[in-house]
Design an enzyme around this catalytic site. Structure first.
Site, PDB file in Angstrom:
ATOM      1  N   HIS A 110      -4.981 -16.128  25.796  1.00 25.74           N
ATOM      2  CA  HIS A 110      -5.474 -15.161  25.130  1.00 25.74           C
ATOM      3  C   HIS A 110      -5.051 -13.847  25.795  1.00 25.74           C
ATOM      4  O   HIS A 110      -5.705 -13.224  26.747  1.00 25.74           O
ATOM      5  CB  HIS A 110      -6.871 -15.389  25.096  1.00 25.74           C
ATOM      6  CG  HIS A 110      -7.785 -14.000  24.314  1.00 25.74           C
ATOM      7  ND1 HIS A 110      -8.470 -14.430  23.089  1.00 25.74           N
ATOM      8  CD2 HIS A 110      -7.788 -12.717  24.629  1.00 25.74           C
ATOM      9  CE1 HIS A 110      -9.164 -13.404  22.571  1.00 25.74           C
ATOM     10  NE2 HIS A 110      -8.415 -12.287  23.423  1.00 25.74           N
ATOM     11  N   ARG A 112      -7.704  -3.680  33.623  1.00 26.25           N
ATOM     12  CA  ARG A 112      -8.238  -4.394  34.585  1.00 26.25           C
ATOM     13  C   ARG A 112      -7.216  -4.995  35.497  1.00 26.25           C
ATOM     14  O   ARG A 112      -6.172  -5.306  34.858  1.00 26.25           O
ATOM     15  CB  ARG A 112      -9.029  -5.527  34.145  1.00 26.25           C
ATOM     16  CG  ARG A 112     -10.423  -4.941  33.400  1.00 26.25           C
ATOM     17  CD  ARG A 112     -11.451  -6.193  33.289  1.00 26.25           C
ATOM     18  NE  ARG A 112     -11.987  -6.127  32.043  1.00 26.25           N
ATOM     19  CZ  ARG A 112     -12.063  -6.655  30.811  1.00 26.25           C
ATOM     20  NH1 ARG A 112     -11.505  -7.954  30.850  1.00 26.25           N
ATOM     21  NH2 ARG A 112     -12.906  -6.239  29.579  1.00 26.25           N
ATOM     22  N   HIS A 130     -13.851 -15.506  27.355  1.00 26.56           N
ATOM     23  CA  HIS A 130     -13.041 -15.608  25.973  1.00 26.56           C
ATOM     24  C   HIS A 130     -13.270 -17.108  25.463  1.00 26.56           C
ATOM     25  O   HIS A 130     -12.239 -17.700  25.117  1.00 26.56           O
ATOM     26  CB  HIS A 130     -11.460 -15.645  26.445  1.00 26.56           C
ATOM     27  CG  HIS A 130     -11.212 -14.106  26.514  1.00 26.56           C
ATOM     28  ND1 HIS A 130     -10.177 -13.631  27.188  1.00 26.56           N
ATOM     29  CD2 HIS A 130     -11.583 -13.017  25.751  1.00 26.56           C
ATOM     30  CE1 HIS A 130     -10.028 -12.307  27.286  1.00 26.56           C
ATOM     31  NE2 HIS A 130     -10.816 -11.935  26.328  1.00 26.56           N
ATOM     32  N   GLY A 163      -4.397  -9.680  20.291  1.00 24.40           N
ATOM     33  CA  GLY A 163      -3.603  -8.618  19.976  1.00 24.40           C
ATOM     34  C   GLY A 163      -1.959  -8.687  20.215  1.00 24.40           C
ATOM     35  O   GLY A 163      -1.076  -8.584  19.657  1.00 24.40           O
ATOM     36  N   GLY A 197      -5.145  -9.912  24.963  1.00 21.21           N
ATOM     37  CA  GLY A 197      -5.506  -8.745  24.072  1.00 21.21           C
ATOM     38  C   GLY A 197      -5.797  -7.584  25.090  1.00 21.21           C
ATOM     39  O   GLY A 197      -4.859  -7.505  25.903  1.00 21.21           O
ATOM     40  N   ASN A 229     -21.538  -9.047  16.914  1.00 18.95           N
ATOM     41  CA  ASN A 229     -21.097  -8.693  18.231  1.00 18.95           C
ATOM     42  C   ASN A 229     -21.293  -7.168  18.450  1.00 18.95           C
ATOM     43  O   ASN A 229     -20.642  -6.268  18.299  1.00 18.95           O
ATOM     44  CB  ASN A 229     -19.408  -8.738  17.929  1.00 18.95           C
ATOM     45  CG  ASN A 229     -18.747  -8.793  19.474  1.00 18.95           C
ATOM     46  OD1 ASN A 229     -19.243  -8.435  20.344  1.00 18.95           O
ATOM     47  ND2 ASN A 229     -17.612  -9.248  19.370  1.00 18.95           N
ATOM     48  N   GLU A 287     -12.654 -15.049  16.573  1.00 15.12           N
ATOM     49  CA  GLU A 287     -14.051 -15.409  17.410  1.00 15.12           C
ATOM     50  C   GLU A 287     -15.168 -15.117  16.497  1.00 15.12           C
ATOM     51  O   GLU A 287     -16.198 -16.077  16.699  1.00 15.12           O
ATOM     52  CB  GLU A 287     -14.011 -14.295  18.471  1.00 15.12           C
ATOM     53  CG  GLU A 287     -12.998 -14.509  19.600  1.00 15.12           C
ATOM     54  CD  GLU A 287     -12.942 -13.306  20.494  1.00 15.12           C
ATOM     55  OE1 GLU A 287     -12.253 -12.529  20.220  1.00 15.12           O
ATOM     56  OE2 GLU A 287     -13.339 -13.614  21.836  1.00 15.12           O
ATOM     57  N   ARG A 300     -22.731 -12.700  19.673  1.00 15.69           N
ATOM     58  CA  ARG A 300     -22.031 -13.256  20.676  1.00 15.69           C
ATOM     59  C   ARG A 300     -22.824 -12.549  21.925  1.00 15.69           C
ATOM     60  O   ARG A 300     -23.316 -11.321  22.051  1.00 15.69           O
ATOM     61  CB  ARG A 300     -20.647 -12.394  20.442  1.00 15.69           C
ATOM     62  CG  ARG A 300     -19.853 -12.310  21.631  1.00 15.69           C
ATOM     63  CD  ARG A 300     -18.806 -11.385  21.605  1.00 15.69           C
ATOM     64  NE  ARG A 300     -17.944 -11.548  22.882  1.00 15.69           N
ATOM     65  CZ  ARG A 300     -17.317 -10.520  23.347  1.00 15.69           C
ATOM     66  NH1 ARG A 300     -17.336  -9.379  22.954  1.00 15.69           N
ATOM     67  NH2 ARG A 300     -16.399 -10.996  24.384  1.00 15.69           N
ATOM     68  N   ARG A 337       2.249  -1.922  23.023  1.00 16.42           N
ATOM     69  CA  ARG A 337       3.307  -1.226  22.119  1.00 16.42           C
ATOM     70  C   ARG A 337       4.033   0.017  23.048  1.00 16.42           C
ATOM     71  O   ARG A 337       5.270  -0.041  22.856  1.00 16.42           O
ATOM     72  CB  ARG A 337       2.784  -0.993  21.027  1.00 16.42           C
ATOM     73  CG  ARG A 337       2.660  -1.984  19.946  1.00 16.42           C
ATOM     74  CD  ARG A 337       1.495  -1.680  19.012  1.00 16.42           C
ATOM     75  NE  ARG A 337       0.384  -1.349  19.483  1.00 16.42           N
ATOM     76  CZ  ARG A 337      -0.786  -1.507  18.567  1.00 16.42           C
ATOM     77  NH1 ARG A 337      -0.764  -1.803  17.210  1.00 16.42           N
ATOM     78  NH2 ARG A 337      -2.006  -1.048  19.071  1.00 16.42           N
TER      79      ARG A 337
HETATM   80  P1  ADP Z   1      -9.588  -6.818  22.194  1.00 16.63           P
HETATM   81  O1  ADP Z   1      -9.065  -7.629  23.329  1.00 16.63           O
HETATM   82  O2  ADP Z   1      -9.911  -5.565  22.391  1.00 16.63           O
HETATM   83  O3  ADP Z   1     -10.079  -7.818  21.327  1.00 16.63           O
HETATM   84  P2  ADP Z   1      -6.933  -7.250  20.605  1.00 16.63           P
HETATM   85  O4  ADP Z   1      -6.761  -8.707  21.055  1.00 16.63           O
HETATM   86  O5  ADP Z   1      -6.839  -6.736  19.206  1.00 16.63           O
HETATM   87  O6  ADP Z   1      -8.128  -6.555  21.526  1.00 16.63           O
HETATM   88  O7  ADP Z   1      -5.694  -6.863  21.347  1.00 16.63           O
HETATM   89  C1  ADP Z   1      -5.353  -5.222  21.415  1.00 16.63           C
HETATM   90  C2  ADP Z   1      -4.030  -5.095  22.129  1.00 16.63           C
HETATM   91  O8  ADP Z   1      -2.876  -5.492  21.461  1.00 16.63           O
HETATM   92  C3  ADP Z   1      -3.656  -3.659  22.221  1.00 16.63           C
HETATM   93  O9  ADP Z   1      -3.592  -3.304  23.859  1.00 16.63           O
HETATM   94  C4  ADP Z   1      -2.209  -3.450  21.863  1.00 16.63           C
HETATM   95  O10 ADP Z   1      -1.233  -2.966  22.681  1.00 16.63           O
HETATM   96  C5  ADP Z   1      -1.543  -5.044  21.476  1.00 16.63           C
HETATM   97  N1  ADP Z   1      -0.779  -5.025  20.304  1.00 16.63           N
HETATM   98  C6  ADP Z   1      -1.175  -4.994  19.010  1.00 16.63           C
HETATM   99  N2  ADP Z   1      -0.113  -5.168  18.116  1.00 16.63           N
HETATM  100  C7  ADP Z   1       0.911  -5.344  19.084  1.00 16.63           C
HETATM  101  C8  ADP Z   1       2.263  -5.443  18.979  1.00 16.63           C
HETATM  102  N3  ADP Z   1       2.791  -5.428  17.660  1.00 16.63           N
HETATM  103  N4  ADP Z   1       3.104  -5.557  19.900  1.00 16.63           N
HETATM  104  C9  ADP Z   1       2.559  -5.692  21.336  1.00 16.63           C
HETATM  105  N5  ADP Z   1       1.323  -5.467  21.546  1.00 16.63           N
HETATM  106  C10 ADP Z   1       0.582  -5.159  20.333  1.00 16.63           C
END
Ligand code: ADP
Length: 367
Positions: free
Chosen positions: A181, A214, A153, A303, A183, A6, A354, A64, A257
């Protein structure tokens, strides 16, 4: 063995799978090209990855690729012609496709005998019917400039919707799922009997849900207004809407968070941002329930979706009329199924993977 790569603008994430999809090795090369970075360029990044791995018996490489444009509806084995076709898509994805092309070029050079496959984020959405990808603009302009919804995604939505079916002890073709999804980027997808029929991202990963930096959906007049009345050049508007908008634009923070902590402390900006974020998700769940007619499950991933009970609760709050009733205890525990037993529609939490999906599709593409 399958090596999944990736390649982003400043990083390369890799994972080496055994033939039964066990993880043999994985890692990340970061800050490529920066003074204190791990590697000066993509070629040396890949060289260092390959020298660290034992690639004896490597069967395939899966890359990817973010944008497959209108032509790629499935993972595709790479040859010069396919590489040229991906190069022609760069105007559609100027930020995302060039690094993938760099990774492909180097991997083909360093592993000349190994079959390589491009796995597109857009491909899963090739099944969305024309009325779901067409915007109501001048049809001639749209056709000439390839303006339509592509969706992204896709590897995650494909994987997570299949896992959801398994969780419900059903085959993918027996269930309708809304996958969320969430993240840094975020998108929703309506999956009908295993096929994507609607998704929230558009021509780029900019549309749809509110994201870390975004904006998601926006009346296009915002762009005209910022240009004409505020006097901002187009590049600056693009930067603001892609890197300075979303949760970051609303609060100064893009990590959910942090937003949750600030909200717990009574911070008004963070409270509004959370409400805007959750409301947009609810709007899409409602819209996709209307697209699907029958919804067997709503599934959270990414996430935020995998880790935040507060976001999950807010995203389905008040949707009991749609058949969604959350079980607070299961939600707090992050169980795979977080709805009550009586909830007509299941609410699920499924960790996305992924890289594994890219490996699976690479294998499938090679027959
Ligand atoms: P990406 O889209 O870059 O692959 P991820 O899917 O890993 O990223 O998501 C990252 C996001 O997940 C971060 O913005 C973070 O705020 C959020 N995140 C991670 N752990 C937690 C949690 N315990 N509570 C709320 N949000 C979280």
């Amino acid at each position: 063995m399958i090596l999944v790569l990736n390649t982003g603008s400043s990083s390369v994430k890799y994972r080496l799978f055994s033939h039964d999809l066990g993880t043999v090795a994985k890692g990340l090369v970061e800050r490529i090209g920066e003074a204190d970075g791990d590697a000066p360029d993509h070629e040396s990044a890949l060289r260092s990855i390959m020298s660290d791995l034992d690639l004896d018996g490597l069967d395939a490489v899966g890359h990817r690729v973010v944008h497959g444009g209108p032509d790629f509806s499935a993972a595709t084995r790479l040859d010069d012609e396919v590489v040229a076709a991906i190069e022609r898509l760069v105007p559609l994805a100027p930020l995302h496709n060039p690094p993938a092309l760099a990774g492909i070029a180097v991997a083909r050079k360093l592993l000349p005998g190994v079959p390589q496959v491009a796995v597109f984020d857009t491909a899963f959405h090739a099944t969305i019917p024309p009325e779901g990808v067409t915007w109501a603009i001048d049809a001639e302009l749209a056709s000439r400039w390839q303006i339509r919804r592509y969706g992204f995604h896709g590897t995650s939505h494909a994987y997570v919707s299949r896992q959801t079916a398994a969780l419900l002890s059903k085959r993918p073709d027996q269930v309708n799922v809304i996958t969320l999804h969430l993240g840094n980027g975020a998108s929703a997808c309506a999956v009908e009997a295993g096929r994507s029929v609607a998704t929230s991202m558009g021509m780029s990963p900019q549309g749809g849900l509110v994201m870390g930096t975004r904006s998601g959906d926006l009346d296009p007049t915002v762009v005209f207004h910022l240009h004409r009345v505020a006097g901002m050049p187009l590049d600056e508007i693009e930067r603001s809407l892609t890197r300075g908008a979303g949760l970051l634009g609303l609060t100064g923070d893009n990590d959910v968070r942090t937003i949750l902590r600030r909200r717990a402390d009574g911070d008004e900006q963070a409270t509004l941002a959370f409400d805007v974020y959750a409301r947009r998700i609810r709007e899409y769940v409602g819209a996709y329930a209307a697209v699907l007619g029958r919804v067997d499950a709503v599934t959270f991933t990414g996430g935020v979706g995998e880790n935040s009970p507060a976001v999950r609760a807010a995203a389905v709050a008040g949707l009991t009329a749609l058949g969604l009733t959350l079980d607070e205890t299961r939600n707090a525990a992050g169980d795979p199924i977080i709805s009550t037993d009586a909830s007509p529609t299941a609410i699920c939490v499924v960790p996305t993977d992924e890289e594994r999906e890219i490996a699976t599709q690479t294998w499938t593409a090679l027959g």
